[in-house]
Design an enzyme around this catalytic site. Structure first.
Site, PDB file in Angstrom:
ATOM      1  NE  ARG A 267      15.656  14.002  10.497  1.00 38.08           N
ATOM      2  CZ  ARG A 267      14.607  14.819  10.420  1.00 38.08           C
ATOM      3  NH1 ARG A 267      14.461  15.806  11.279  1.00 38.08           N
ATOM      4  NH2 ARG A 267      13.702  14.651   9.477  1.00 38.08           N
TER       5      ARG A 267
ATOM      6  CE  LYS B  72      -9.033  -5.347  44.891  1.00 35.86           C
ATOM      7  NZ  LYS B  72      -8.347  -6.571  45.319  1.00 35.86           N
TER       8      LYS B  72
ATOM      9  CB  SER C 228     -11.507   7.237  63.019  1.00 40.06           C
ATOM     10  OG  SER C 228     -12.361   8.278  62.648  1.00 40.06           O
TER      11      SER C 228
ATOM     12  N   GLY D 283      10.007  14.400  -1.764  1.00 39.40           N
ATOM     13  CA  GLY D 283      10.051  14.155  -3.203  1.00 39.40           C
ATOM     14  C   GLY D 283       9.082  15.099  -3.906  1.00 39.40           C
TER      15      GLY D 283
ATOM     16  CG  ASN E 143      -8.235  -6.765  50.417  1.00 41.21           C
ATOM     17  OD1 ASN E 143      -7.319  -6.202  51.012  1.00 41.21           O
ATOM     18  ND2 ASN E 143      -8.345  -6.749  49.106  1.00 41.21           N
TER      19      ASN E 143
HETATM   20  C1  UD1 Z   1       9.997   9.159   1.006  1.00 38.07           C
HETATM   21  C2  UD1 Z   1       9.787   9.425  -0.469  1.00 38.07           C
HETATM   22  C3  UD1 Z   1       9.596  10.919  -0.710  1.00 38.07           C
HETATM   23  C4  UD1 Z   1       8.428  11.402   0.107  1.00 38.07           C
HETATM   24  C5  UD1 Z   1       8.596  11.070   1.579  1.00 38.07           C
HETATM   25  C6  UD1 Z   1       7.341  11.358   2.333  1.00 38.07           C
HETATM   26  C7  UD1 Z   1      11.123   7.698  -1.552  1.00 38.07           C
HETATM   27  C8  UD1 Z   1      12.366   7.399  -2.293  1.00 38.07           C
HETATM   28  N1  UD1 Z   1      10.951   8.961  -1.204  1.00 38.07           N
HETATM   29  O1  UD1 Z   1      11.199   9.821   1.349  1.00 38.07           O
HETATM   30  O2  UD1 Z   1       9.377  11.152  -2.082  1.00 38.07           O
HETATM   31  O3  UD1 Z   1       8.268  12.803  -0.068  1.00 38.07           O
HETATM   32  O4  UD1 Z   1       8.866   9.658   1.727  1.00 38.07           O
HETATM   33  O5  UD1 Z   1       7.556  11.127   3.682  1.00 38.07           O
HETATM   34  O6  UD1 Z   1      10.310   6.834  -1.332  1.00 38.07           O
HETATM   35  N2  UD1 Z   1      11.630   2.291   4.507  1.00 38.07           N
HETATM   36  C9  UD1 Z   1      11.753   0.939   4.471  1.00 38.07           C
HETATM   37  N3  UD1 Z   1      12.854   0.389   3.893  1.00 38.07           N
HETATM   38  C10 UD1 Z   1      13.812   1.140   3.339  1.00 38.07           C
HETATM   39  C11 UD1 Z   1      13.680   2.530   3.360  1.00 38.07           C
HETATM   40  C12 UD1 Z   1      12.569   3.086   3.954  1.00 38.07           C
HETATM   41  O7  UD1 Z   1      10.901   0.213   4.966  1.00 38.07           O
HETATM   42  O8  UD1 Z   1      14.775   0.559   2.813  1.00 38.07           O
HETATM   43  C13 UD1 Z   1      10.432   2.863   5.132  1.00 38.07           C
HETATM   44  C14 UD1 Z   1      10.742   3.769   6.289  1.00 38.07           C
HETATM   45  O9  UD1 Z   1      10.705   3.047   7.512  1.00 38.07           O
HETATM   46  C15 UD1 Z   1       9.605   4.781   6.238  1.00 38.07           C
HETATM   47  C16 UD1 Z   1       9.270   4.848   4.764  1.00 38.07           C
HETATM   48  O10 UD1 Z   1       9.806   3.677   4.167  1.00 38.07           O
HETATM   49  O11 UD1 Z   1       8.461   4.321   6.907  1.00 38.07           O
HETATM   50  C17 UD1 Z   1       9.825   6.089   4.099  1.00 38.07           C
HETATM   51  O12 UD1 Z   1      11.212   6.066   4.192  1.00 38.07           O
HETATM   52  P1  UD1 Z   1      12.058   7.368   4.414  1.00 38.07           P
HETATM   53  O13 UD1 Z   1      13.480   7.009   4.443  1.00 38.07           O
HETATM   54  O14 UD1 Z   1      11.500   8.146   5.528  1.00 38.07           O
HETATM   55  O15 UD1 Z   1      11.769   8.110   3.028  1.00 38.07           O
HETATM   56  P2  UD1 Z   1      11.986   9.623   2.736  1.00 38.07           P
HETATM   57  O16 UD1 Z   1      13.418   9.853   2.461  1.00 38.07           O
HETATM   58  O17 UD1 Z   1      11.352  10.435   3.786  1.00 38.07           O
END
Ligand code: UD1
Ligand code: CA
Length: 465
Positions: A16, A360, A414, A145, A395
């Site tokens: 997004r 400067k 000047s 969540g 300079n």
């Molecule tokens: C997650 C939580 C949700 C919580 C929310 C808060 C899970 C399943 N759900 O959801 O309960 O309310 O965060 O913001 O964890 N990422 C990885 N690898 C992956 C997937 C994600 O590194 O395979 C990282 C993303 O870059 C991000 C973070 O994990 O920094 C959270 O991932 P995101 O997909 O935003 O989770 P949510 O669906 O928002």
């Protein structure tokens, strides 16, 4: 207290954001989101910090290595998650780096404002058989969540897409932050499956597994929404930026700083203020800036890496950036409007620098003035010198930079060019329009204007010809 190991998840794509840049590298208050997380973590005294990278992994790793260099802290360890199969899968990739005797603290790379005290509270609550979540109560919990609890005991988290109607009405949600005893986390994670609405390995499923295992799961409620706000879109980024800036402005006002409008203030670094400091609208402060007692900053100024001493006034539209060398504006000095102070500009007390003057790597002595359209580079300017409109130091000879010395009480007319290396003696006067290539003696008038030439037979070209 067991040692703390930190896992920061930063592999997700951030669709997004609609950007080619990895999400965690978008900037809040001038720094990548994930740098804010690392800064909070640095205050925990963690044994190890691992960052899980995936989308744009190389860019994230390079940026963090550079950031660590600049901030003089150790670079985190990196673990790649390829492909990205969910948050549970992400943490799993880091397990080989985590020792069993520790507590693992899991954080999101895109939740920048979490505070060290909050993280410490989580770690402190974590026990050998206790999993601790950070939750928050939201007016609109959509997308998050939901925390499932019976009284104090939490027994599950259900994701938005998997929740039934009753569950969807729960307003307490998981923030993405948890602390778990590492030895148990290593037993629980492999038991997570991906049979859910998104076909992902949810980290949040460890809650059910832990409570089935007889471990205690508690959720600490964050008192403050800003701390747990994640960034998913340019709208959310801008909203968090403003909220963060507003909070900084208010904390400065608590200490007596007066803003014409705290909504039109930006700080991307640190700002120390004395008493009775006034800041007009649309000012931006970067790096480390200090403002002494009674300093006034006019509208639309950018001030970076500078020390502005008591009583100095910076008039509107002035740009000051000391970069690594710094800038000093002495007591009671007047700068601007439309002045530019570059690295190494060092103005003593009562100096006046006016419009369209660039300085400067130069020192100006007490009461020296350069009021209009001038350049001073690599110069040492004595007390009470008057440096005329349109005058410059030449300079740079195309290969090397040379110094110009203007002794106390000299008067530069000047439109002069002081061709460095050159020095102007104490109390000397340089006539308007002079190109000075040899040292000018003290107390004397030096004029070097070339002969006046008139060309015979010259005609002004006709208009449109
Ligand atoms: C997650 C939580 C949700 C919580 C929310 C808060 C899970 C399943 N759900 O959801 O309960 O309310 O965060 O913001 O964890 N990422 C990885 N690898 C992956 C997937 C994600 O590194 O395979 C990282 C993303 O870059 C991000 C973070 O994990 O920094 C959270 O991932 P995101 O997909 O935003 O989770 P949510 O669906 O928002
Ligand atoms: Ca998210």
């Amino acid at each position: 207290m067991p040692p703390v190991d930190v896992v920061i998840m930063a592999a997700g794509k951030g669709t997004r954001m609609k950007s080619a840049k990895p999400k965690v590298l978008h900037r809040l208050a001038g720094r990548p989101l994930i740098e804010h997380v690392l800064e909070a973590v640095a205050l925990l005294g963690a044994r190890q910090v691992a960052v899980v990278t995936g989308h744009g992994a190389q860019d994230v790793e390079d940026a963090l290595a550079r950031g660590a260099d600049r901030a003089k802290r150790p670079a985190p360890a990196f673990v790649r998650q390829e492909p990205q199969l969910g948050t549970g899968h992400a943490v799993m990739q880091a397990l080989p780096l985590l020792e069993d005797d520790g507590v693992t603290l899991v954080l999101n790379g895109d939740v920048p404002l979490v505070e060290p005290g909050t993280l410490q509270a989580l770690v402190d609550r974590c026990g050998p058989r206790q999993l601790v979540l950070l939750s928050v109560v939201r007016d609109d919990p959509t997308g998050y969540g939901r925390i499932l609890r019976s009284g104090e005991a939490v027994w599950g988290i259900v994701e938005q897409k998997d929740a039934n109607e009753d569950e969807l009405s729960i307003r307490e949600v998981y923030t993405g932050v948890l602390a778990a005893p590492t030895a148990l986390l290593k037993r629980w994670l492999p038991r997570i499956g991906n049979r859910n609405a998104q076909g992902e390995y949810y980290l949040t499923d460890v809650v059910k597994i832990a409570s089935e295992d007889g471990a205690d799961v508690v959720a600490l409620k964050a008192a403050d929404l800003l701390q747990v706000e994640g960034i998913n879109s340019p709208h959310e980024l801008a909203a968090l930026e403003r909220a963060h800036q507003r909070r900084k402005a208010h904390s400065l006002m608590d200490r007596g700083v007066r803003f014409a409008d705290p909504e039109r203030f930006d700080l991307r670094g640190t700002l120390e203020c004395g008493q009775d400091v006034e800041i007009d609208v649309n000012c931006l402060f970067e790096g480390d800036v200090s403002l002494g007692d009674g300093v006034r900053i006019g509208a639309n100024c950018v001030v970076a890496n500078a020390r502005i001493e008591a009583g100095a006034v910076i008039h509107p539209f002035t740009h000051i950036d000391g970069e690594r060398s710094g800038v000093v504006v002495g007591e009671g000095a007047l700068v601007g409007p439309f002045a530019r102070l570059r690295p190494g500009a060092n103005l003593a007390a009562q100096v006046h620098v006016g419009n369209f003057v660039e300085i400067k790597n130069s020192t100006l002595g007490h009461g020296a003035k350069a009021n209009h359209l001038a350049y001073l580079g690599d110069a040492t300017v004595g007390e009470r010198v008057n440096y005329g409109a349109g005058s410059i130091t030449a300079n740079y000879d195309g290969a090397n930079k040379h110094r110009t010395v203007v002794e106390a009480d000299a008067h530069i007319g000047s439109n002069c060019v002081l061709v460095a290396p050159v020095s102007i003696g104490e109390g000397a006067t340089v006539g308007a329009g002079s190109v000075i290539t040899k040292d000018a003696p003290a107390g004397k008038l030096s004029v070097a204007r070339g002969r006046q030439v008139t060309i015979e037979g010259w005609k002004r070209p006709a208009k449109g010809g």
